[in-house]
Scaffold this motif. Structure first.
Motif, PDB file in Angstrom:
ATOM      1  N   VAL A   1      55.528  37.333  38.737  1.00 25.95           N
ATOM      2  CA  VAL A   1      55.116  36.848  37.421  1.00 25.95           C
ATOM      3  C   VAL A   1      53.783  37.481  37.034  1.00 25.95           C
ATOM      4  O   VAL A   1      53.557  37.837  35.880  1.00 25.95           O
ATOM      5  CB  VAL A   1      54.992  35.306  37.455  1.00 25.95           C
ATOM      6  CG1 VAL A   1      54.411  34.793  36.146  1.00 25.95           C
ATOM      7  CG2 VAL A   1      56.353  34.679  37.739  1.00 25.95           C
ATOM      8  N   ARG A   2      52.908  37.640  38.031  1.00 22.77           N
ATOM      9  CA  ARG A   2      51.608  38.222  37.765  1.00 22.77           C
ATOM     10  C   ARG A   2      51.733  39.608  37.127  1.00 22.77           C
ATOM     11  O   ARG A   2      51.075  39.911  36.129  1.00 22.77           O
ATOM     12  CB  ARG A   2      50.827  38.344  39.089  1.00 22.77           C
ATOM     13  CG  ARG A   2      49.448  38.955  38.945  1.00 22.77           C
ATOM     14  CD  ARG A   2      48.832  39.157  40.311  1.00 22.77           C
ATOM     15  NE  ARG A   2      49.573  40.144  41.077  1.00 22.77           N
ATOM     16  CZ  ARG A   2      49.351  40.405  42.366  1.00 22.77           C
ATOM     17  NH1 ARG A   2      48.465  39.706  43.018  1.00 22.77           N
ATOM     18  NH2 ARG A   2      50.041  41.336  42.990  1.00 22.77           N
ATOM     19  N   ASP A   3      52.593  40.449  37.704  1.00 24.66           N
ATOM     20  CA  ASP A   3      52.738  41.795  37.154  1.00 24.66           C
ATOM     21  C   ASP A   3      53.403  41.788  35.793  1.00 24.66           C
ATOM     22  O   ASP A   3      53.110  42.630  34.946  1.00 24.66           O
ATOM     23  CB  ASP A   3      53.541  42.678  38.119  1.00 24.66           C
ATOM     24  CG  ASP A   3      52.636  43.339  39.162  1.00 24.66           C
ATOM     25  OD1 ASP A   3      51.467  42.925  39.256  1.00 24.66           O
ATOM     26  OD2 ASP A   3      53.106  44.258  39.847  1.00 24.66           O
TER      27      ASP A   3
ATOM     28  N   PRO B   1      46.642  44.224  41.096  1.00 23.38           N
ATOM     29  CA  PRO B   1      45.827  43.694  42.196  1.00 23.38           C
ATOM     30  C   PRO B   1      44.346  43.946  41.990  1.00 23.38           C
ATOM     31  O   PRO B   1      43.523  43.059  42.190  1.00 23.38           O
ATOM     32  CB  PRO B   1      46.361  44.460  43.421  1.00 23.38           C
ATOM     33  CG  PRO B   1      47.735  44.890  43.038  1.00 23.38           C
ATOM     34  CD  PRO B   1      47.675  45.170  41.574  1.00 23.38           C
ATOM     35  N   GLY B   2      43.990  45.184  41.589  1.00 25.75           N
ATOM     36  CA  GLY B   2      42.584  45.503  41.394  1.00 25.75           C
ATOM     37  C   GLY B   2      41.964  44.735  40.255  1.00 25.75           C
ATOM     38  O   GLY B   2      40.826  44.264  40.354  1.00 25.75           O
ATOM     39  N   VAL B   3      42.697  44.593  39.137  1.00 25.72           N
ATOM     40  CA  VAL B   3      42.169  43.839  38.000  1.00 25.72           C
ATOM     41  C   VAL B   3      41.988  42.381  38.394  1.00 25.72           C
ATOM     42  O   VAL B   3      40.996  41.740  38.025  1.00 25.72           O
ATOM     43  CB  VAL B   3      43.087  43.969  36.774  1.00 25.72           C
ATOM     44  CG1 VAL B   3      42.617  43.060  35.654  1.00 25.72           C
ATOM     45  CG2 VAL B   3      43.117  45.409  36.276  1.00 25.72           C
ATOM     46  N   LEU B   4      42.932  41.838  39.140  1.00 29.99           N
ATOM     47  CA  LEU B   4      42.792  40.453  39.584  1.00 29.99           C
ATOM     48  C   LEU B   4      41.582  40.286  40.492  1.00 29.99           C
ATOM     49  O   LEU B   4      40.865  39.282  40.405  1.00 29.99           O
ATOM     50  CB  LEU B   4      44.062  40.012  40.320  1.00 29.99           C
ATOM     51  CG  LEU B   4      45.229  39.582  39.434  1.00 29.99           C
ATOM     52  CD1 LEU B   4      46.422  39.221  40.294  1.00 29.99           C
ATOM     53  CD2 LEU B   4      44.830  38.386  38.569  1.00 29.99           C
ATOM     54  N   ARG B   5      41.335  41.269  41.369  1.00 28.57           N
ATOM     55  CA  ARG B   5      40.138  41.189  42.213  1.00 28.57           C
ATOM     56  C   ARG B   5      38.887  41.180  41.347  1.00 28.57           C
ATOM     57  O   ARG B   5      37.936  40.436  41.619  1.00 28.57           O
ATOM     58  CB  ARG B   5      40.100  42.378  43.183  1.00 28.57           C
ATOM     59  CG  ARG B   5      41.203  42.369  44.226  1.00 28.57           C
ATOM     60  CD  ARG B   5      41.018  43.484  45.233  1.00 28.57           C
ATOM     61  NE  ARG B   5      42.212  43.617  46.055  1.00 28.57           N
ATOM     62  CZ  ARG B   5      43.044  44.647  46.012  1.00 28.57           C
ATOM     63  NH1 ARG B   5      42.805  45.648  45.184  1.00 28.57           N
ATOM     64  NH2 ARG B   5      44.104  44.702  46.778  1.00 28.57           N
TER      65      ARG B   5
ATOM     66  N   VAL C   1      35.856  48.584  42.660  1.00 32.58           N
ATOM     67  CA  VAL C   1      36.003  47.265  43.293  1.00 32.58           C
ATOM     68  C   VAL C   1      36.791  47.393  44.593  1.00 32.58           C
ATOM     69  O   VAL C   1      36.400  46.854  45.640  1.00 32.58           O
ATOM     70  CB  VAL C   1      36.701  46.281  42.333  1.00 32.58           C
ATOM     71  CG1 VAL C   1      37.065  44.988  43.067  1.00 32.58           C
ATOM     72  CG2 VAL C   1      35.811  45.967  41.136  1.00 32.58           C
ATOM     73  N   ASN C   2      37.906  48.126  44.547  1.00 28.75           N
ATOM     74  CA  ASN C   2      38.708  48.318  45.758  1.00 28.75           C
ATOM     75  C   ASN C   2      37.893  48.986  46.859  1.00 28.75           C
ATOM     76  O   ASN C   2      37.971  48.617  48.032  1.00 28.75           O
ATOM     77  CB  ASN C   2      39.940  49.170  45.437  1.00 28.75           C
ATOM     78  CG  ASN C   2      40.963  48.419  44.598  1.00 28.75           C
ATOM     79  OD1 ASN C   2      40.973  47.194  44.565  1.00 28.75           O
ATOM     80  ND2 ASN C   2      41.814  49.145  43.906  1.00 28.75           N
ATOM     81  N   ALA C   3      37.105  50.010  46.469  1.00 30.74           N
ATOM     82  CA  ALA C   3      36.295  50.720  47.459  1.00 30.74           C
ATOM     83  C   ALA C   3      35.236  49.804  48.061  1.00 30.74           C
ATOM     84  O   ALA C   3      34.993  49.826  49.272  1.00 30.74           O
ATOM     85  CB  ALA C   3      35.634  51.940  46.814  1.00 30.74           C
TER      86      ALA C   3
END
Length: 635
Positions: free
Chosen positions: A13-15, A28-32, A343-345
């Motif tokens: 649902v998130r995607d 995933p990155g935007v959610l982080r 953010v991921n890095a």
């Protein structure tokens, strides 16, 4: 090297929600990033949530209000301004004007509101990366190319923005996407399938362009090492320390060419991918144009048939164009993708550099009280092909001074790095009073060591922070250490004394000679000893002092530090001979150990090196300035 920005839950649902908002593939990155916002500042995040909703409502309320204005024009003009119809027209016009003005000022205000939150998010990530980089006991992670790439990516990828710009972009695009969905709801009151079709067309084209943009960003992430090389060359051109050689050796053109080559090599593949999206943009634009023309044609036909009023037509036309916001591709998408990469890095660095909890291990107390021992130590630097040490054994009695000599590359500085746990032995162990240093509390143990390396740090800070760094520093202790090191006269001779910043690039800045800097560094070591350090390490501490100044300083220094375990690394035998013991290293092992007289009498490697330097001194004379910096290159 770099983590690609792609979804790990394509069917969730998130995607699906993120696809509607136009962030497919980066969920995933935007959610982080979004999760970091309330952690950085919950009040600012709440304000920005309201900003997004209010910003999305404004254009749609304006579309509805202008529709009302158009619908009431005929009646209002016919009845006059004082009639009910005229009053309704007036109030509708005032409302439309107010909404128009609000839209003009809302954009800049939204940016101003998102800026402080973006900076707080970036500060939180930067703090996490700094802590993660500083927490490990050793320093090998700072020589790992993959870790260095990730650290570099936390600052922003290529020329794109970092996390702070990504926060502003999320707010901006979130507002646009939500406004588009509201516009689709308005169009759906006319024809549900038309609204769905327009949204699908826009998202389909956006998906293609966005995928190519994401591939271009990922290609750039994969070239982080080359970007680091380009950044080094750029900084070299701006570094005052390198400015002399660059000009004297005529390296200006060479440096510019190297920078251009490194930069273009890093970005070439990404640029090619971006250029390849041109046909997609043109083709998609034509498809969207056909869809919009079809929608407008259907609305026009409905209006001519009387199925909708002229006011409704005005509102629906604006809503059709409002749906277009869901497919807009702009710099915000770049900022989100590069910000997500940062953010991921940052999170990757923090996960990779997990370290022991402070306080783990045995307390050090007043160690060493007996001796420090290297027992069968072998060591090879990460990525190296040969052992620096192989079967290395050495005992350093507590409270005594020992000098370490050997050929360049013999491992003299490596000995200190192993002792202070900057690296760990490949084989064997280093013990303090019989306890393996790996079993000691690492941070407490490192606090017991005061080391001044030959490449000691010249902090561009006030003098006091150079002599007595740390929160507990006090001026009287700093003055005492400076006086012992022979630096007090130098400091008091500066224009601003202890408040002078030791870098001319700053206000109240001052510059020191190499010898003056080394006295400041020695004062730092003496201050650390007074603050509780039990081991002093001096790695070529007086290389910029002349022979007489060095001899005078060491006579004084060894007298002041009597009873402290001291390790001296030097090429100069005027320094070495004053130590209680001298250790000669060759081939990764200790080949000679004793005091000066014993080693000279033995006639071995130390005696040969000493005689070579002594002969050089006799030939040049004690007052020869060339002798002042002379070294035995193999000693």
């Amino acid at each position: 090297m770099g983590e690609t920005v792609k979804s790990d839950n394509p069917g969730g649902v998130r995607d699906r929600l993120f696809r509607l908002l136009g962030w497919q593939g980066s969920a995933p990155g935007v959610l982080r990033l979004i999760r970091l916002m309330p952690r950085a500042s919950l009040p600012l995040t709440g304000v920005l949530g309201l900003v997004v909703v209010f910003g999305a409502l404004l254009p749609n309320l304006y579309a509805i209000t202008t529709g009302l204005v158009v619908a009431k024009v005929a009646e209002g003009v016919e009845g006059g301004l004082s009639s009910p119809a005229g009053q309704s027209l007036l109030w509708a016009a005032v409302a439309a004007g107010a909404l128009f003005v609000l839209q003009q000022v809302f954009g800049p205000l939204s940016g101003l509101a998102s800026f402080p939150l973006g900076m707080k998010v970036e500060e939180r990530l930067a703090d996490g990366v700094m802590r993660a980089s500083l927490d490990p006991v050793g320093i090998s992670h700072l020589e790992d190319p993959q870790i260095l790439d990730s650290i570099d990516q936390t600052r922003g990828i290529g020329t794109g923005g970092g996390p702070s710009q990504a926060v502003a972009a999320v707010v901006s695009l979130g507002t646009l996407r939500l406004a588009s969905l509201m516009s689709a709801v308005i169009v759906a009151t006319f024809n549900v399938w038309l609204a769905i079709g327009l949204v699908i067309f826009r998202l389909a084209i956006r998906r293609q362009v966005y995928s190519q943009l994401r591939r271009a960003i990922n290609l750039l992430i994969g070239q982080t090492e080359r970007m680091r090389q380009a950044a080094y060359l750029r900084n070299l051109a701006l570094d005052p320390a390198a400015a002399k050689e660059i000009r004297i050796f005529g390296l200006v053109r060479w440096l510019l060419d190297r920078f251009d080559a490194a930069w273009h090599s890093a970005v070439a593949a990404s640029w090619r991918e971006r250029r390849g999206s041109t046909r997609t943009v043109i083709g998609g634009g034509l498809i969207v144009m056909v869809a919009d023309v079809t929608a407008l044609g259907l609305l026009a036909r409905a209006a001519t048939r009387g199925e909708i009023s002229i006011g409704q037509l005005t509102t629906y036309v604006q809503a059709v164009f409002g749906i277009a916001r869901i497919g807009i591709m702009g710099p915000e998408d770049d900022q989100i993708l590069t910000g997500v990469g940062s953010v991921n890095a940052a999170l990757r660095v923090q996960q990779a550099l997990s370290s022991p909890i402070r306080g783990e291990g045995q307390p050090c107390g007043s160690m060493p009280e007996q001796a420090i021992r290297f027992e069968g130590v072998a060591f090879r630097y990460p990525g190296g092909h040969e052992n620096v040490f192989d079967g290395f054994d050495l005992e350093i009695p507590a409270g005594r001074s020992i000098a370490v000599v050997g050929a360049n590359g013999a491992g003299k500085t490596t000995l200190v790095k192993l002792l202070s746990r900057l690296y760990e032995p490949t084989v064997g162990r280093v013990t303090v009073d019989g306890v393996n240093v790996l079993d000691l509390d690492p941070y407490e143990w490192q606090a017991r060591i005061a080391a001044i390396f030959q490449d000691f740090v010249r902090y561009p800070l006030a003098v006091q922070s150079n002599v007595a760094p740390g929160p507990a520093a006090d001026l009287p202790a700093a003055r005492a250490a400076a006086e012992q090191a022979g630096a007090l006269e130098i400091i008091e001779g500066l224009d601003h004394g202890w408040e002078s910043v030791l870098d001319r690039r700053y206000q109240r800045g001052a510059d020191l000679s190499g010898g003056q800097w080394q006295r400041i560094a020695l004062a730092r070591a003496l201050h650390a000893r007074a603050a509780g350090a039990g081991i002093l390490v001096l790695d070529e501490p007086t290389a910029n002092l002349d022979v007489r100044a060095e001899a005078e300083l060491y006579d004084r220094f060894l007298e002041l530090t009597a009873g402290t375990t001291t390790i001296v690394i030097s090429h100069r035998f005027s320094t070495v001979r004053r130590a209680d013991a001298i250790c000669v290293i060759d081939g990764g092992r200790v080949i000679e150990l004793g005091n000066h007289d014993e080693l000279v009498g033995a006639g071995g490697a130390y005696a040969r090196m000493f005689e070579l330097q002594a002969a050089r001194f006799r030939d040049q004379g004690p007052d020869d300035p060339d002798k002042q910096s002379g070294e035995v290159t193999h000693a």
